[in-house]
Motif scaffolding. Structure first.
Motif, PDB file in Angstrom:
ATOM      1  N   ASP A 124       0.828  -1.210   0.000  1.00  0.00           N
ATOM      2  CA  ASP A 124       0.000   0.000   0.000  1.00  0.00           C
ATOM      3  C   ASP A 124       0.861   1.258   0.000  1.00  0.00           C
ATOM      4  O   ASP A 124       0.546   2.242  -0.674  1.00  0.00           O
ATOM      5  N   SER A 125       1.955   1.227   0.760  1.00  0.00           N
ATOM      6  CA  SER A 125       2.808   2.419   0.845  1.00  0.00           C
ATOM      7  C   SER A 125       3.490   2.699  -0.486  1.00  0.00           C
ATOM      8  O   SER A 125       3.680   3.850  -0.876  1.00  0.00           O
ATOM      9  N   ARG A 126       3.842   1.666  -1.218  1.00  0.00           N
ATOM     10  CA  ARG A 126       4.488   1.861  -2.516  1.00  0.00           C
ATOM     11  C   ARG A 126       3.492   2.351  -3.568  1.00  0.00           C
ATOM     12  O   ARG A 126       3.843   3.111  -4.463  1.00  0.00           O
ATOM     13  N   LEU A 127       2.244   1.908  -3.454  1.00  0.00           N
ATOM     14  CA  LEU A 127       1.226   2.283  -4.436  1.00  0.00           C
ATOM     15  C   LEU A 127       0.632   3.662  -4.182  1.00  0.00           C
ATOM     16  O   LEU A 127       0.017   4.251  -5.072  1.00  0.00           O
ATOM     17  N   ALA A 128       0.789   4.191  -2.979  1.00  0.00           N
ATOM     18  CA  ALA A 128       0.135   5.437  -2.593  1.00  0.00           C
ATOM     19  C   ALA A 128       0.587   6.614  -3.451  1.00  0.00           C
ATOM     20  O   ALA A 128       1.724   6.675  -3.927  1.00  0.00           O
ATOM     21  N   ALA A 129      -0.318   7.557  -3.654  1.00  0.00           N
ATOM     22  CA  ALA A 129       0.028   8.785  -4.374  1.00  0.00           C
ATOM     23  C   ALA A 129       1.154   9.497  -3.641  1.00  0.00           C
ATOM     24  O   ALA A 129       1.154   9.594  -2.418  1.00  0.00           O
ATOM     25  N   GLY A 130       2.132   9.992  -4.392  1.00  0.00           N
ATOM     26  CA  GLY A 130       3.263  10.675  -3.783  1.00  0.00           C
ATOM     27  C   GLY A 130       4.355   9.744  -3.316  1.00  0.00           C
ATOM     28  O   GLY A 130       5.374  10.201  -2.778  1.00  0.00           O
ATOM     29  N   SER A 131       4.178   8.444  -3.509  1.00  0.00           N
ATOM     30  CA  SER A 131       5.186   7.468  -3.101  1.00  0.00           C
ATOM     31  C   SER A 131       6.479   7.683  -3.889  1.00  0.00           C
ATOM     32  O   SER A 131       6.441   7.966  -5.090  1.00  0.00           O
ATOM     33  N   PRO A 132       7.640   7.530  -3.238  1.00  0.00           N
ATOM     34  CA  PRO A 132       8.916   7.674  -3.962  1.00  0.00           C
ATOM     35  C   PRO A 132       9.193   6.501  -4.895  1.00  0.00           C
ATOM     36  O   PRO A 132      10.175   6.509  -5.623  1.00  0.00           O
ATOM     37  N   TRP A 133       8.334   5.487  -4.882  1.00  0.00           N
ATOM     38  CA  TRP A 133       8.512   4.317  -5.746  1.00  0.00           C
ATOM     39  C   TRP A 133       7.623   4.369  -6.992  1.00  0.00           C
ATOM     40  O   TRP A 133       7.507   3.378  -7.702  1.00  0.00           O
TER      41      TRP A 133
END
Length: 403
Positions: free
Chosen positions: A315-324
Motif C-alpha cells: 500500500d505504501s508503494r502504491l500510494a500517491a506521492g510514493s517515492p517508488w
C-alpha cells in the motif's frame, strides 16, 4: 484480515473452517474480478451489516474465475486448467482483489479453488454449508448473481429458500450502476487509429444508426458496472471510461526483464515486463500512466504469508506521492509468438519512467497503471521522427498524470 485458502476434494466437497463459535457471519460470494464499483457496493454492504449485527464479515472468493475453468474444460476435453495457466482475461489477480477487500475492512477472505466438481454442487447444498459451517446469518448478493449447478441459484430462488427455512437472510444490493449498455457478444480488440482518448462510438447516433450498429456487432445487454464492460472498454483503448467503472486506474503487474534495449540507444530506456503478466492488457497502443516499483520479485509477493505487514508495504508503494512511483509512457504491442499458457499471441509491455535518473529495476516486480490512451502503434521512417514523437508522448503523459 485473515485469508484462508481452500481446495475442494475430488468430489467437490470443501472442508469449511469454523470462523467463530460466538459470532455469526455476513457473507458474499463470487470472483469479484476487477473489484469495480458494483463489487465495492456489495463488499461495503457486507461490512456495514457485519458491524451493525456485531458479526464477522466474510468473502468467499473463487480463484480461478469460473469462466476460465468452464471455458478451458470446453476446449480441452473436460480437463481443468493447471496452476501454470495464465488467465489473460482476468482484470486483476486474486491477491489484488484481496488487497482491496482488506482496505474495505473485510474480516475473512476464503479463497476457494474453483473446480468442476465443486461447480456441480447444488446451490441448496452450498448454502447449507455456509449456514452450518460458517455461521452465515446474512447472504449479500448483487442483482444478477447466480450460483450452484447450472447457475440455478439466482436471487429469486435463494430468496424463496431463505424465507422458507428462516435460518439466514438474503440482502440484495443494486450493483448495476447507471444501468445497461450494449456490448458485442464477441469482444475483439480494436486499436484506435487517432490520437487521444477514443470517444464512445454510440454517442450521438440516431435510433436507426444504433439499431444498425447493434445488429452489425451482434451485441447483447450488459450492466455498465460489470467486468465484461471493463474488458470491452480496455480492448477499445477507452481507459478513462474503464477507470470510471473501476473507481481507480486499471493496472497490470509483472517482473522487469532484459529487452532488446533499443529504447536506451535513443535516450528512452524502458522497463520491459516478462510474459507472466497479471491483469488484463488493453489493446495495442501507447498510453500515459504510472510505473510503480514493488520491490525485488521474491520480496514483493504480498500473499497471506506476509499478512498485514506485506499488504501495508505494498500500500505504501502504491500510494500517491510514493517515492517508488513515476509517471510513465507505456507501449503495448503484440508478437507473432503463440503462448500455450494464455492461448494467445504474446504481448509486449514497455514503460518509460519519467524520472531524473535511469532506474535499475531488473528482477523487480512492478505495477503499470493506465491513465489515458495517447496514440496507436506507428511505424516511423527514422530514429529522429521516432524520438520527436516519444518526446510528445512524454509531455502528454506529464499533463495527464498531473491531472
Amino acid at each position: 484480515m485473515k485469508i484462508i485458502r481452500l481446495t475442494p476434494d475430488a468430489t467437490g466437497i470443501v472442508a469449511w473452517p469454523t470462523l467463530s463459535v460466538a459470532k455469526k457471519s455476513v457473507v458474499t460470494i463470487g470472483s469479484f474480478d476487477g473489484m469495480h464499483l458494483g463489487h465495492q457496493a456489495v463488499i461495503r454492504r457486507v461490512t456495514e451489516l457485519a458491524e451493525r449485527h456485531r458479526a464477522l464479515s466474510a468473502v468467499i472468493l473463487f480463484d480461478p474465475r469460473p469462466s476460465l475453468v468452464h471455458g478451458w474444460a470446453k476446449m480441452h476435453d473436460g480437463a481443468e486448467p493447471g496452476e501454470d495457466v495464465i488467465d489473460a482475461d482476468a482484470l486483476t489477480g486474486a491477491d489484488e482483489r484481496i488487497r482491496i477487500m482488506r482496505a474495505m475492512g473485510v474480516d475473512y477472505v476464503l479463497v476457494v479453488r474453483y473446480t468442476l466438481a465443486f461447480a456441480a454442487k447444488s446451490y441448496r447444498f452450498f448454502l447449507g454449508q455456509m449456514v452450518g459451517r460458517l455461521g452465515m446469518r446474512t447472504l449479500v448478493l448483487g442483482q444478477d448473481a447466480a450460483m450452484g449447478a447450472g447457475r440455478a441459484g439466482d436471487v429469486k430462488a435463494i430468496r424463496t429458500l431463505a424465507e422458507g427455512l428462516g435460518v439466514f437472510e438474503l440482502d440484495v444490493v443494486d450493483d448495476r450502476g447507471p444501468g445497461y449498455v450494449r456490448i458485442p457478444a464477441v469482444i475483439e480488440p480494436h486499436m484506435p487509429s487517432g490520437h487521444g482518448e477514443p470517444a464512445d462510438p454510440l454517442a450521438g447516433l440516431s435510433k436507426a444508426e444504433l439499431r444498425a450498429w447493434t445488429k452489425r456487432h451482434n451485441t447483447r445487454l450488459n450492466r455498465v458496472w460489470s467486468s465484461t464492460n471493463v474488458r470491452y472498454l480496455l480492448s477499445q483503448g477507452r481507459i478513462v471510461d474503464a477507470n470510471a467503472i473501476l473507481g481507480r486506474a486499471h493496472a497490470v503487474d509483472g517482473v522487469v526483464v532484459h529487452g532488446e534495449e533499443r529504447g536506451r540507444t535513443i535516450g528512452f530506456p524502458t522497463a520491459n515486463l516478462g510474459d507472466a503478466i497479471e491483469g488484463y492488457l488493453p489493446v495495442d497502443g501507447v498510453y500515459a500512466g504510472w510505473l510503480v516499483d514493488l520491490g525485488p520479485a521474491g520480496e514483493a509477493h504480498q500473499g497471506d504469508e506476509g499478512g498485514d505487514e506485506a499488504f501495508g508495504r505494498l500500500d505504501s508503494r502504491l500510494a500517491a506521492g510514493s517515492p517508488w512511483r513515476w509517471p510513465a509512457a507505456i507501449s503495448i504491442g503484440t508478437k507473432p509468438t503463440f503462448s500455450e499458457k494464455t492461448g494467445r499471441h504474446e504481448r509486449v509491455v514497455e514503460a518509460y519512467a519519467i524520472a531524473d535518473d535511469w532506474l535499475d529495476l531488473y528482477g523487480h516486480a512492478v505495477r503499470v497503471e493506465f491513465v489515458g490512451y495517447l496514440r496507436p502503434q506507428i511505424r516511423f521512417d527514422g530514429a529522429d521522427e521516432l524520438v520527436n514523437e516519444l518526446r510528445r508522448n512524454v509531455e502528454e503523459t506529464k499533463r495527464l498524470t498531473a491531472e
